[in-house]
Structures are given as C-alpha cells and as structure tokens.
Scaffold this active site. Structure first.
Site, PDB file in Angstrom:
ATOM      1  N   GLY A  76       0.526  -1.319  -0.223  1.00  0.00           N
ATOM      2  CA  GLY A  76      -0.222  -0.205  -0.047  1.00  0.00           C
ATOM      3  C   GLY A  76       0.951   1.310   0.267  1.00  0.00           C
ATOM      4  N   GLY A  77       0.309   2.570   0.216  1.00  0.00           N
ATOM      5  CA  GLY A  77       0.633   3.362   0.152  1.00  0.00           C
ATOM      6  C   GLY A  77      -0.140   4.666   0.605  1.00  0.00           C
ATOM      7  CB  SER A 100      -3.419  -0.401   1.261  1.00  0.00           C
ATOM      8  OG  SER A 100      -4.038   0.391   2.072  1.00  0.00           O
ATOM      9  CB  ALA A 120      -5.483  -6.242   3.773  1.00  0.00           C
ATOM     10  CG  LEU A 176       4.153  11.816  15.010  1.00  0.00           C
ATOM     11  CD1 LEU A 176       5.884  12.654  15.361  1.00  0.00           C
ATOM     12  CD2 LEU A 176       4.810  10.392  15.129  1.00  0.00           C
ATOM     13  CE  LYS A 206     -14.841  14.949   6.701  1.00  0.00           C
ATOM     14  NZ  LYS A 206     -14.531  16.223   6.938  1.00  0.00           N
TER      15      LYS A 206
END
Length: 278
Positions: A10-11, A43, A65, A73, A87
C-alpha cells in the site's frame, strides 16, 4: 501497451490517486499484473489494480485489505478521530466503487475491501470479477489477452499481444535510493537519529558531528514522511550543505563540516529535480 508488475503493501492516498488518475486517462492500454507468486496488491494496490484496463494476478498472490488509515503523531481526539475515520472510509469506498464501475468489475467486493479490509486470493478474485485474468507469467498473460478490446482515452483499442516483444524497465539508482528513504521504517529511524543528533549538539555545543548528522537525517525524514515535497527537501539539503561549508571556515572541525556539507549537497542534488521518466 504498458504492463505494471505490482507487489505492494500500500501507500499514500495522494500518490495512489495520482497513479490511478494516470491509468484511467492513459492513451494506451495499461495492464496491472500482481506478480510474481507471493506478491500482493494490498491497500492502495487494490485501487491501482482496479484502475487498469486489464487486471491480472499470478497464482499464489492476494488482493485486498484496503481500509484507509491515518498516520500521525499524538494521542486520540475521541469523536473528532471517529468522524475523520468515517469520512476517510466513505470517501475511499466511493472512490473504489467508481473505479470498479468504470472498468466493469465488482463494486461490491471493492467496497468490502475498503470497509471490512477483506482480502482474497487470485483465484477468488477471478471468480468474483475483481480481476480479468490469472496467469503464471507475462508470456502466458500476453497470450491470454491477445485480441481483447479495451477502452482507452481517445477510443477503443484492440490488443495484439500474442508475440509481443517486451522491454523491461528496472528502477534506477536514484529512484532506488528515494524508495529506500521513503520506507516508513527507515523514515522513522531517520527522524529519531535527527532528533537525537540535535539533542546531543545542543547539550554539548561544539561537538559538530551530531548536529551535522542530525540535520541531514531530519531533512531526509521529512522527505520520507512526506512532510516536505521533494524539491523543497533538495533545496534545504543544498542550503544546509552550503551553510556547513561556510561554517568550516569559521570553526575548527577537522574536516567534519566539509564532509557533512558534501553529503548534504549530494543528497540534495538527488532530490532536487524530478526525473523526466514517468
């Protein structure tokens, strides 16, 4: 035509949308092939696969997935986090459905992949109309799609691929380095090294080396974490290198500032210009 060999966990959403948009508006047929066996289209890889004019997978691969996640953070913000998560999920589900509908593939399954992180094998994907073909290698895939008609930007095109000559394009040294820096694990380590370097420099003024390493590591971490665009990161690294050269004149560092400046300039040059290659 173009064959994209895909194997990804994914990314970033923005990068994925840029890739999908390019494929959807491509003037030539684009084939996404999840390959070799053991590879995955997870993803963001789901959307890229579904955007292709022809989606294929090798036996022993999987797809799915695709639930969106926020990376950041700090602690939880309760209801605000729940609202933002909803959303993101709704937007991703609608986007996935629209692409699947454009390509005549299963809208229901891609929504499950987004909302429930469902993942399936290549054979299951073929059965559920998530992909078009299962093939063990590129030659067999090219033979299978021969004479198939696809809709590209500007009209329909018939594929003539049975005896097509392939021209493999491998990742270059520059892109390899940038890819390594962009690995989330490497980026986070660079962030920690950068913070530690600056801490040691501030706690023991004049040490120089921790500050040099810390500054370079932080800027590379910002690139890897996509806090800064590529060109600004390159500019900042080059400016940082020049500052180190100037500081060498004023401070006795036994060449450490010069070495740091050279490293910063080289890394800045790698990041500064976008490659003309797509």
């Amino acid at each position: 035509g173009l064959i994209i060999l895909l194997d990804t966990p994914g990314g970033m959403d923005t990068a994925m949308r840029d890739i999908a948009k390019s494929i959807l508006n491509a003037p030539l047929p684009v084939i996404v092939f999840v390959y070799p066996s053991g590879a995955r289209a997870a993803s963001a890889g789901v959307i890229i696969t579904e955007a292709a004019h022809i989606a294929a997978m090798a036996p022993g691969t999987n797809i799915g997935a695709a639930h969106p996640v926020s990376i950041g953070l700090g602690g939880s913000n309760g209801e605000k986090d729940k609202t933002m998560s909803a959303k993101l999920e709704n937007d991703a589900a609608a986007y996935a459905r629209s692409i699947a509908k454009t390509r005549g593939r299963s809208e229901e399954w891609v929504e499950k992949a987004v909302r429930k992180s469902e993942s399936i094998t290549a054979e299951e994907a073929l059965k559920l109309n998530v992909i078009d073909y299962v093939a063990s290698d590129i030659e067999k895939l090219l033979a299978a799609i021969d004479q198939k008609e696809v809709n590209v930007a500007g009209g329909k095109k018939k594929l003539n691929t049975k005896n097509a000559v392939t021209n493999a394009q491998k990742i270059g040294t520059r892109q390899g380095i940038l890819s390594a820096i962009s690995d989330p694990n490497i980026s986070y380590i660079l962030l920690l090294v950068g913070l530690a370097g600056l801490y040691f420099e501030l706690s023991t003024p004049g040490a120089i080396l921790p500050g040099v390493i810390g500054g370079i590591s932080l800027l590379l971490a910002f690139f890897g974490l996509s806090t800064l665009p590529v060109n600004y990161t390159g500019i900042l690294l080059i400016v940082f290198g020049v500052i180190l050269f100037i500081a060498e004149i004023k401070v006795m560092s036994h060449g450490m500032l010069t070495v740091g400046g050279v490293i910063a300039l080289i890394l800045g040059s790698l990041l500064l210009f976008d490659s003309p290659e797509p």
